[in-house]
Design an enzyme around this catalytic site. Structure first.
Site, short mmCIF file in Angstrom:
data_model
loop_
_atom_site.label_atom_id
_atom_site.label_comp_id
_atom_site.label_asym_id
_atom_site.label_seq_id
_atom_site.Cartn_x
_atom_site.Cartn_y
_atom_site.Cartn_z
N PHE A 124 0.87 -1.18 0.00
CA PHE A 124 0.00 0.00 0.00
C PHE A 124 0.90 1.22 0.00
O PHE A 124 1.53 1.54 1.02
CB PHE A 124 -0.87 -0.06 1.26
CG PHE A 124 -1.88 1.03 1.41
CD1 PHE A 124 -3.08 0.99 0.72
CD2 PHE A 124 -1.65 2.08 2.29
CE1 PHE A 124 -4.05 1.98 0.90
CE2 PHE A 124 -2.61 3.08 2.48
CZ PHE A 124 -3.81 3.02 1.78
N THR A 127 2.25 6.75 1.77
CA THR A 127 3.17 7.66 2.45
C THR A 127 4.38 8.00 1.59
O THR A 127 4.90 7.17 0.85
CB THR A 127 3.61 7.02 3.78
OG1 THR A 127 2.45 6.76 4.55
CG2 THR A 127 4.54 7.92 4.56
N GLY A 132 3.04 12.47 5.25
CA GLY A 132 2.72 11.41 6.21
C GLY A 132 1.32 11.62 6.73
O GLY A 132 0.34 11.14 6.13
N TRP A 157 8.33 4.03 3.89
CA TRP A 157 7.77 3.19 4.97
C TRP A 157 6.73 2.23 4.41
O TRP A 157 5.64 2.11 4.98
CB TRP A 157 7.12 4.02 6.09
CG TRP A 157 7.88 5.18 6.61
CD1 TRP A 157 7.38 6.43 6.82
CD2 TRP A 157 9.25 5.22 7.05
NE1 TRP A 157 8.35 7.26 7.33
CE2 TRP A 157 9.52 6.54 7.48
CE3 TRP A 157 10.28 4.29 7.09
CZ2 TRP A 157 10.75 6.94 7.97
CZ3 TRP A 157 11.52 4.70 7.57
CH2 TRP A 157 11.74 5.99 8.00
N GLU A 364 -0.38 3.97 10.06
CA GLU A 364 -1.81 4.00 9.71
C GLU A 364 -2.54 5.11 10.49
O GLU A 364 -3.69 4.97 10.88
CB GLU A 364 -2.45 2.62 9.91
CG GLU A 364 -1.70 1.59 9.06
CD GLU A 364 -2.51 0.42 8.59
OE1 GLU A 364 -3.75 0.54 8.56
OE2 GLU A 364 -1.90 -0.59 8.22
#
Ligand code: COS
Length: 385
Positions: A124, A127, A132, A157, A364
């Protein structure tokens, strides 16, 4: 009616997940952590028992289970090892659920069976180095070509980014539109111009693969676009509604693991000629962990209930994520205290629990972002703009 009673089927799944964690995950957790080893053999086993993409409908290779049952699985995997839990969460909640909800029939048929069977991993890619918490402010650009899109940018990340066969990439098509210009793409990671590097030196989640991704003029056809131009932000947020839930459920597992380890250690270990568990101050620490565990689990189950009823649940998911992640940090810290010096080395799981729990209040959506989402929902005032 909400009920705390599990159905027979849920109990069976819970039992199977518990046994799987004890048999397959826990025995290899310490070595994988020490060696920063992303355990593909374990990923294959997780896939084989149906723990990847379990909420996806059977039609596309999933198990079609409800969110409560999903939480039971994720809790047990999280009790075993948060690095393994991250595989389940990313694959299931962030990637599969996005494709199932927003994908075309062709996209679902192309990717979901492969993702659910573990033949392909997904990542996914939201970021970025410069984006962020402010997830709408992506620098990655998608520009139209004759037959599709060219994507340029960098992502940071990204869990499983070095192993994924498909990356769900979010990119800006028109910066003047801010979040309404975002689009999402299913990018095969063997596309020309796509590359990744590993991130090392993490405090925890050492057995989880973390990558930086580079998209250098990656061309994708129109058919790679998930949803419509302008729907990218909604796709990302709806994925996070499921992803945050999964992180929260995993943290319930960490809390429970802290209770289990602390009870076992404090009833065995003696000081002053009596078991540690006979000291009131030790019991207080364990009782606090138990309360945190029950409260976190109840919040996760409430969010699950809303999801299963197809009701709005973003705020309740943030409540569950905020509480469960912070509770797991507190519980792991206390569990080390119960273990004394023994808790500071990896003979026991509690120091890993603390290191692994720590990222859950960051990724998240940080705890602060969850608070702002909750605060906005109850006051009607947006503190983020
Ligand atoms: N599901 C579907 N749509 C959603 C949604 C959700 N859960 N949350 C918001 N949206 C929609 C809104 O309805 C709004 O739609 P319109 O454009 O039609 O008005 C749009 O998305 C923008 O929403 P919002 O105003 O909330 O956007 P903000 O830019 O203020 O961002 C926060 C809100 C901060 C909450 C968001 O950027 C966020 O969650 N940040 C953290 C990101 C994150 O978790 N990063 C980690 C990535 S994975 S490690």
């Amino acid at each position: 009616m909400i009920s705390f009673e599990l159905t027979d089927e849920q109990r069976l799944v819970q039992q199977a997940a518990r046994e799987f964690a004890d048999r397959e995950i826990i025995p290899r957790a310490r070595a994988n952590d020490r060696n920063e080893h992303f355990d593909l053999e374990l990923v294959a086993k997780l896939a084989k028992v149906g723990f990847l993409g379990s909420i996806v409908s059977e039609k596309y290779g999933g198990r079609g289970i409800d969110y409560r049952t999903y939480a039971l699985i994720v809790e047990e995997v999280g009790r075993g090892d948060s690095s393994a839990r991250t595989v389940v969460s990313v694959q299931t909640s962030l990637v599969c659920s996005s494709i199932e909800r927003w994908g075309s029939e062709d996209q679902k048929r192309e990717w979901l069976p492969r993702l659910c069977s573990g033949e392909a991993l997904g990542c996914f890619a939201l970021t970025e180095p410069g984006s962020g918490s402010d997830a709408a402010k992506l620098a990655t650009r998608a520009t139209p070509t004759e037959s599709g899109w060219r994507i340029n940018g960098q992502k940071q990340w990204i869990s499983m980014g070095n192993y994924a066969k498909v990356a769900l990439v979010f990119a800006q098509t028109d910066p003047s539109l801010r979040h309404r210009g975002l689009a999402a793409f299913l990018v095969p990671t063997d596309s020309e111009g796509f590359s990744s590097t590993s991130v090392h030196g993490k405090l925890g989640l050492r057995a989880s693969d973390t990558a930086e991704l580079f998209l250098d003029g990656v061309d994708v056809p129109d058919s790679a676009q998930l949803g419509e131009v302008g729907e990218g932000f909604k796709i990302a947020m709806s994925a996070l509604d499921s992803g945050r839930f999964s992180v929260a459920a995993g943290c319930v597992g960490i809390c429970q693991g802290c209770v289990d380890a602390s009870v076992a250690y404090s009833t065995e270990r003696e000081q002053f000629d009596r078991p540690l568990a006979s000291f009131q101050l030790v019991q207080e620490m364990i009782a606090d962990m138990v309360v945190e565990t029950h409260a976190a689990r109840a919040l996760v189950w409430r969010a699950a209930w809303l999801k299963d009823m197809d009701r709005p649940n973003t705020t309740e998911t943030s409540v569950a994520k905020l509480f469960a992640t912070e509770a797991s940090v507190r519980s792991a810290n206390s569990a080390i205290q119960v273990h004394g010096g023994a808790g500071y080395v990896d003979e026991y799981p509690v120091e890993r629990y603390l290191r692994d729990a720590r990222v859950t209040t960051l990724y998240e959506g940080t705890s602060q972002i969850q608070k702002l989402i909750i605060g906005r929902a109850v006051t009607g005032v947006n503190a983020m703009t």
